[in-house]
Design an enzyme around this catalytic site. Structure first.
Site, mmCIF file in Angstrom:
data_model
loop_
_atom_site.group_PDB
_atom_site.id
_atom_site.type_symbol
_atom_site.label_atom_id
_atom_site.label_comp_id
_atom_site.label_asym_id
_atom_site.label_seq_id
_atom_site.Cartn_x
_atom_site.Cartn_y
_atom_site.Cartn_z
ATOM 1 N N THR A 49 0.857 -1.179 0.000
ATOM 2 C CA THR A 49 0.000 0.000 0.000
ATOM 3 C C THR A 49 0.898 1.235 0.000
ATOM 4 O O THR A 49 2.088 1.125 -0.270
ATOM 5 C CB THR A 49 -0.936 -0.018 1.227
ATOM 6 O OG1 THR A 49 -0.141 -0.139 2.409
ATOM 7 C CG2 THR A 49 -1.939 -1.163 1.144
ATOM 8 N N VAL A 51 0.796 4.405 2.430
ATOM 9 C CA VAL A 51 1.242 5.014 3.681
ATOM 10 C C VAL A 51 2.098 4.026 4.471
ATOM 11 O O VAL A 51 3.099 4.403 5.087
ATOM 12 C CB VAL A 51 0.037 5.495 4.528
ATOM 13 C CG1 VAL A 51 0.496 6.043 5.876
ATOM 14 C CG2 VAL A 51 -0.770 6.543 3.771
ATOM 15 N N CYS A 52 1.714 2.761 4.446
ATOM 16 C CA CYS A 52 2.383 1.732 5.253
ATOM 17 C C CYS A 52 3.903 1.681 5.075
ATOM 18 O O CYS A 52 4.631 1.644 6.072
ATOM 19 C CB CYS A 52 1.778 0.359 4.993
ATOM 20 S SG CYS A 52 0.036 0.251 5.439
ATOM 21 N N PRO A 53 4.420 1.686 3.845
ATOM 22 C CA PRO A 53 5.875 1.575 3.737
ATOM 23 C C PRO A 53 6.609 2.780 4.322
ATOM 24 O O PRO A 53 7.733 2.643 4.793
ATOM 25 C CB PRO A 53 6.130 1.437 2.233
ATOM 26 C CG PRO A 53 4.916 1.976 1.568
ATOM 27 C CD PRO A 53 3.781 1.692 2.522
ATOM 28 N N ILE A 56 6.775 1.811 8.086
ATOM 29 C CA ILE A 56 7.581 0.608 8.337
ATOM 30 C C ILE A 56 9.062 0.905 8.128
ATOM 31 O O ILE A 56 9.901 0.510 8.948
ATOM 32 C CB ILE A 56 7.091 -0.549 7.439
ATOM 33 C CG1 ILE A 56 5.665 -0.948 7.861
ATOM 34 C CG2 ILE A 56 8.034 -1.734 7.510
ATOM 35 C CD1 ILE A 56 4.952 -1.841 6.863
#
Length: 182
Positions: A49, A51-53, A56
């Site tokens: 997706t 925003v997630c990276p 993370i």
């Protein structure tokens, strides 16, 4: 009515995970407790997706700071370990994660996300929930926000350090500042 979790024992968990060496393994709260470690457990909605990276990789880039504070970081989504590994093997320039310094766990049965109150049942994904658990297994901090908004690594580290003082930290407290005397 929602049940309070902070200042209670955190729900125990054990999940399969992709470890920093890209091998499959397991992560558990009990293991962190046994090793006298703080746990920074954060949920994100899904792999591959947008925003997630950013979250993370930002956590991974600052992992040494968490390690210096005797904290283990664990990222969790409802995706499989195989999807996690594929995302880790994808270069950051291509919306991948590249190498990570902490494990990504797979909550494929949705139990852990449900136990922590972040599961969106109708979608089978987690909200962005972040939990800080002390070495005795007590849930000391939680924040849950909409999936459109990434979290601040600076704030996570600040809160972890504030909790570790054992004192009363006023608004806008920063590491190195005095705690309140009562």
């Amino acid at each position: 009515m929602a049940e309070r979790m902070v200042a209670k024992q955190a729900p125990r968990f054990e999940m399969e995970a992709v470890m920093p060496n890209k091998e499959f393994g397991k992560v558990s709260l009990e293991e962190n407790m046994k090793n006298d470690k703080w746990t920074v457990l954060f949920f994100y909605p899904m792999d591959f997706t947008f925003v997630c990276p950013t979250e993370i990789t930002a956590m991974s880039d600052r992992y040494d700071e968490f390690e210096d504070l005797d904290a283990e970081v664990i990222g969790v989504s409802t995706d499989t370990i195989h999807t996690h590994l594929a995302w880790i093997k994808t270069d950051r320039k291509e919306n991948g994660l590249g190498d990570l310094n902490y494990p990504l766990a797979a909550d494929t049965n949705h139990k852990v996300a449900s136990d922590y109150g972040v599961l969106i049942e109708e979608e089978g994904v987690a909200l962005r929930g972040l939990f800080i658990i002390n070495p005795e297994g007590e849930l000391m901090y939680q924040v849950v926000n909409h999936n459109n908004i990434g979290r601040s690594v600076d704030e996570t580290l600040r809160v972890l350090q504030a909790l570790q003082t054992g004192g009363l930290c006023p608004a806008n407290w920063k590491p190195g500042q005095a705690t309140l005397n009562v």
